[in-house]
Design a protein around this motif. Structure first.
Motif, PDB file in Angstrom:
ATOM      1  N   SER A   4      55.339  25.164  50.076  1.00 12.33           N
ATOM      2  CA  SER A   4      55.447  23.813  50.616  1.00 12.33           C
ATOM      3  C   SER A   4      54.632  23.679  51.897  1.00 12.33           C
ATOM      4  N   PHE A   5      54.669  24.704  52.733  1.00  9.04           N
ATOM      5  CA  PHE A   5      53.857  24.676  53.948  1.00  9.04           C
ATOM      6  C   PHE A   5      52.365  24.818  53.628  1.00  9.04           C
ATOM      7  N   TRP A   6      52.034  25.548  52.559  1.00  8.08           N
ATOM      8  CA  TRP A   6      50.630  25.599  52.128  1.00  8.08           C
ATOM      9  C   TRP A   6      50.105  24.200  51.829  1.00  8.08           C
ATOM     10  N   LEU A   7      50.944  23.369  51.227  1.00 10.34           N
ATOM     11  CA  LEU A   7      50.518  22.005  50.912  1.00 10.34           C
ATOM     12  C   LEU A   7      50.239  21.223  52.189  1.00 10.34           C
ATOM     13  N   VAL A   8      51.075  21.402  53.199  1.00 14.43           N
ATOM     14  CA  VAL A   8      50.803  20.764  54.498  1.00 14.43           C
ATOM     15  C   VAL A   8      49.420  21.163  54.993  1.00 14.43           C
ATOM     16  N   ASN A   9      49.110  22.454  54.935  1.00 16.46           N
ATOM     17  CA  ASN A   9      47.839  22.952  55.457  1.00 16.46           C
ATOM     18  C   ASN A   9      46.660  22.394  54.676  1.00 16.46           C
ATOM     19  N   ALA A  10      46.796  22.371  53.336  1.00 13.73           N
ATOM     20  CA  ALA A  10      45.701  21.853  52.512  1.00 13.73           C
ATOM     21  C   ALA A  10      45.452  20.374  52.789  1.00 13.73           C
ATOM     22  N   LEU A  11      46.526  19.617  52.968  1.00 12.99           N
ATOM     23  CA  LEU A  11      46.375  18.196  53.283  1.00 12.99           C
ATOM     24  C   LEU A  11      45.735  18.005  54.656  1.00 12.99           C
ATOM     25  N   ALA A  12      46.154  18.812  55.631  1.00 12.76           N
ATOM     26  CA  ALA A  12      45.571  18.713  56.971  1.00 12.76           C
ATOM     27  C   ALA A  12      44.085  19.052  56.942  1.00 12.76           C
ATOM     28  N   LEU A  13      43.732  20.115  56.210  1.00 13.08           N
ATOM     29  CA  LEU A  13      42.322  20.488  56.077  1.00 13.08           C
ATOM     30  C   LEU A  13      41.516  19.376  55.423  1.00 13.08           C
ATOM     31  N   SER A  14      42.152  18.649  54.509  1.00 11.70           N
ATOM     32  CA  SER A  14      41.464  17.598  53.763  1.00 11.70           C
ATOM     33  C   SER A  14      41.298  16.326  54.560  1.00 11.70           C
ATOM     34  N   GLY A  15      41.860  16.284  55.754  1.00  8.46           N
ATOM     35  CA  GLY A  15      41.808  15.063  56.531  1.00  8.46           C
ATOM     36  C   GLY A  15      42.892  14.074  56.169  1.00  8.46           C
ATOM     37  N   ARG A  16      43.812  14.464  55.278  1.00  8.28           N
ATOM     38  CA  ARG A  16      44.920  13.577  54.885  1.00  8.28           C
ATOM     39  C   ARG A  16      46.084  13.827  55.838  1.00  8.28           C
ATOM     40  N   ILE A  17      45.833  13.490  57.095  1.00  8.98           N
ATOM     41  CA  ILE A  17      46.718  13.926  58.171  1.00  8.98           C
ATOM     42  C   ILE A  17      48.058  13.206  58.127  1.00  8.98           C
ATOM     43  N   ARG A  18      48.047  11.915  57.799  1.00  4.79           N
ATOM     44  CA  ARG A  18      49.311  11.195  57.731  1.00  4.79           C
ATOM     45  C   ARG A  18      50.217  11.806  56.672  1.00  4.79           C
ATOM     46  N   GLU A  19      49.662  12.108  55.493  1.00  6.98           N
ATOM     47  CA  GLU A  19      50.448  12.753  54.440  1.00  6.98           C
ATOM     48  C   GLU A  19      50.967  14.112  54.906  1.00  6.98           C
ATOM     49  N   ALA A  20      50.087  14.884  55.536  1.00  9.13           N
ATOM     50  CA  ALA A  20      50.487  16.215  55.999  1.00  9.13           C
ATOM     51  C   ALA A  20      51.602  16.127  57.023  1.00  9.13           C
ATOM     52  N   GLU A  21      51.488  15.155  57.918  1.00  6.71           N
ATOM     53  CA  GLU A  21      52.501  14.998  58.973  1.00  6.71           C
ATOM     54  C   GLU A  21      53.835  14.568  58.377  1.00  6.71           C
TER      55      GLU A  21
END
Length: 623
Positions: free
Chosen positions: A531-548
């Protein structure tokens, strides 16, 4: 005792060699001695009758709240009853530092009145060797002595209360007013020097020890600033408890056989050190400022590299470097809520996991970002590992998830073989080490082309778990951009992230490891590390709102004192698996780091893996 508390209804204390779980009802229901991988003395969490426990609690009905003394691993439980209120303070004396006596191994418990007059009962019921040994218990002049006939194990309990013994169980009662306080000090080795300090001074010294160690910063400038700062700090404190001070190794969890599927067979012993976790652990510790622990941890792995043939490197080791971790079933224990078998040892130590080599080289590479740790002798050993990877990368293995359904060509194992070569080349060139880098580049390119051809499903649009496993999706696909195998803006990476969100992720953002058969009956919960990997992948992708948003949701599953198990039941929210789980806390720390770095536009000097590779990574915006 006849009920099992929820797994998450516990706090953790420890002395940097072993740990204990303390439930909100005042029970120590898990504690091995003298080390974390040793046989248990208290194990009622695995069998309420045979396991043994140490309870201090009101005799009447109560409500309880539990918390840590701020920025420490000193645990406090406050009991509220109709008669009044009392507080129980639990801690173990860290074996590092001059806190207790020389070599003293002690568990301190203090119960004190706070309001009214509250009757309490203390029950001391050790059961040695996972409850297999016969226990003899005596009490005299405020000291209880429990020993095992079959072994040399012995625990003494000192208290100002008088205990009575029946059926190898010692009990004492008292009534507490705000003027009363009683100490209970359990010592594993009564032959060690006992501290001359009064218990209150030992408590003060222990609090000071943790305050001296814990992450400190200018909160306004800290990379972990904001709502997640305290969660990251608590995760760092939990990781420190999982660290063995004598060797520098870190166990995956301090418990065994807490179930991934309650009532089922997915029960494993996690009291060992996995190479799998190494690089991400280094990143987490270093960015909290604990570089000493990170360096000792990697040096421990470097010692394994020097041990001999790379083919003999194991996926996991005992905390003292033990290789023989024979798996054994303890049939005499009922298991947590009937979850059998209870296992000690771990058969995965004998598995072949090719991803291990990449994770080891990656850990050394990450540590080299802040410390000069690789000597010429170290490089000789590391070069031998990279050379070995060149020879075996195209073979089958058991994979990162240690499946017991037979070897396969796992995609993540191939990716990590690529990482071993990629980081090996970088270290050789940066340090002018002798290495056949042209050959390594050729093999690295062959691995990548093979993975992209056989490991990516064009029809479904995602990386597979293994070559030939049509439709089998695996959360390890989220690590493809993190380790630098492909840039995060590659269409195949974006598609895999979207597929994992659609197929492996619950409405609350909890991610399952995979959707294929692993050769075991039953179903597990959602895996927090994934689940935390998904946060990291989203943050790397620039999908910061989703990651947050996802990280905020995941932060809500920590228990009442900020601890995380291995898994979460997506339906009930209950914690599953061994507790607390090191890589869950590693995931939390690193996700806070990825988010913080992404939100500041990449300007931070603290750059996690994937954000320093320059492979077309775009941070995007915060919308």
């Amino acid at each position: 005792m006849n009920e099992y508390p929820p797994i998450e209804a516990h706090g953790l204390v420890g002395d940097l060699q072993t740990c204990a779980l303390v439930s909100r009802d005042g029970t120590v229901d898990w504690c091995p001695f003298p080390d974390i991988e040793s046989p248990s003395v208290f194990a009622s969490i695995l069998d309420t009758e045979r396991g043994g426990h140490f309870t201090v609690a009101p005799e009447t009905a109560f409500e309880a709240e539990q918390s840590y003394v701020d920025r420490t691993n000193v645990l406090q439980t406050t009991f509220s009853t109709e008669q009044g209120e009392i507080r129980l303070t639990d801690f173990m004396v860290p074996t590092k530092g001059d806190i207790g006596g020389d070599g003293e191994r002690a568990f301190y418990r203090k119960v004190e009145g706070r309001d009214g007059t509250v009757p309490i009962e203390a029950t001391f019921r050790p059961r040695f060797d996972y409850g297999r040994a016969e226990t003899a218990t005596t009490a005299r002049d405020g000291t209880v002595v429990a020993s095992a006939d079959e072994t040399d194990d012995r625990v003494t309990l000192s208290s100002s209360l008088d205990f009575e013994v029946e059926d190898a169980e010692a009990t004492a009662t008292a009534s507490l007013t705000p003027a009363d306080a009683y100490w209970f000090v359990a010592r594993y080795d009564p032959d060690a020097e006992v501290s001359d300090a009064l218990p209150d001074q030992v408590l003060e010294n222990t609090v000071e020890f943790w305050h001296d160690w814990v992450h400190t910063c200018d909160i306004e400038e800290c990379i972990f600033e904001g709502a997640w700062h305290d969660l990251a700090v608590r995760s760092g404190l939990a990781l420190k408890l999982l660290t063995h001070e004598e060797t520098g190794s870190i166990c995956a969890a301090p418990t065994t056989s807490l179930p991934e599927d309650v009532g089922g067979v997915r029960n494993w012993d996690y009291r060992y050190n996995w190479i799998r976790d190494a690089a991400f652990t280094v990143q987490a510790l270093a960015n909290l400022g604990h570089t000493y622990e990170a360096m000792r941890y990697v040096n421990w792995f470097l010692e394994r590299c020097h041990a001999g043939d790379p083919a003999e490197i194991q996926p996991l080791y005992g905390l003292h470097g033990e290789t023989g971790l024979t798996e054994e079933e303890l049939d005499h224990l009922d298991g947590y809520r009937g979850s059998k078998p209870v296992r000690i040892g771990n058969g995965a130590a004998d598995q072949r996991q090719l991803d291990t080599y990449g994770e080891l080289i990656l850990a050394v590479s990450e540590t080299a970002r802040f410390a000069d740790i690789v000597s010429e002798d170290d490089w000789d050993a590391l070069r031998g590992i990279v050379e070995y990877v060149c020879d075996v990368w195209d073979e089958r293995d058991a994979g990162i998830w240690e499946v017991r359904g037979g070897p396969k060509h796992f995609v993540f194992s191939k990716v990590m073989c690529w990482v071993a070569l990629d980081r090996g080349i970088a270290m050789a060139e940066e340090n002018v080490f002798d290495a056949p880098t042209d050959r390594w580049r050729d093999v690295r390119d062959r691995i990548k082309s093979t993975v992209l051809e056989e490991g990516y499903d064009e029809g479904n649009g995602y990386f597979l778990q293994a070559f030939g496993d049509d439709d089998t999706l695996d959360a390890t696909g989220l690590l493809v951009p993190v380790v630098g195998f492909l840039p995060v803006d590659d269409e195949r990476v974006r598609n895999t992230i979207d597929a994992i969100q659609a197929q492996l992720t619950s409405e609350d953002g909890l991610v399952r490891r995979y959707d294929g058969d692993d050769g075991l009956p039953g179903e597990e919960g959602a895996f927090l590390w994934c689940s935390f990997w998904l946060v990291n992948a989203l943050a790397l992708s620039g999908r910061i709102r989703e990651a947050e948003d996802l990280f905020t949701s995941l932060s809500g599953v920590v228990n009442h004192v900020g601890l995380l198990a291995e898994e979460i039941d997506p339906e009930s929210g209950a914690h599953l698996g061994n507790f607390p789980q090191g890589f869950s806390h590693i995931g939390l720390i690193n996700s806070a780091l990825y988010l913080a770095h992404a939100k500041d536009g990449g300007e931070s000097t603290t750059k996690p893996m994937g954000m320093r590779l320059g492979d077309g990574i775009s941070l995007g915006n915060t919308e």
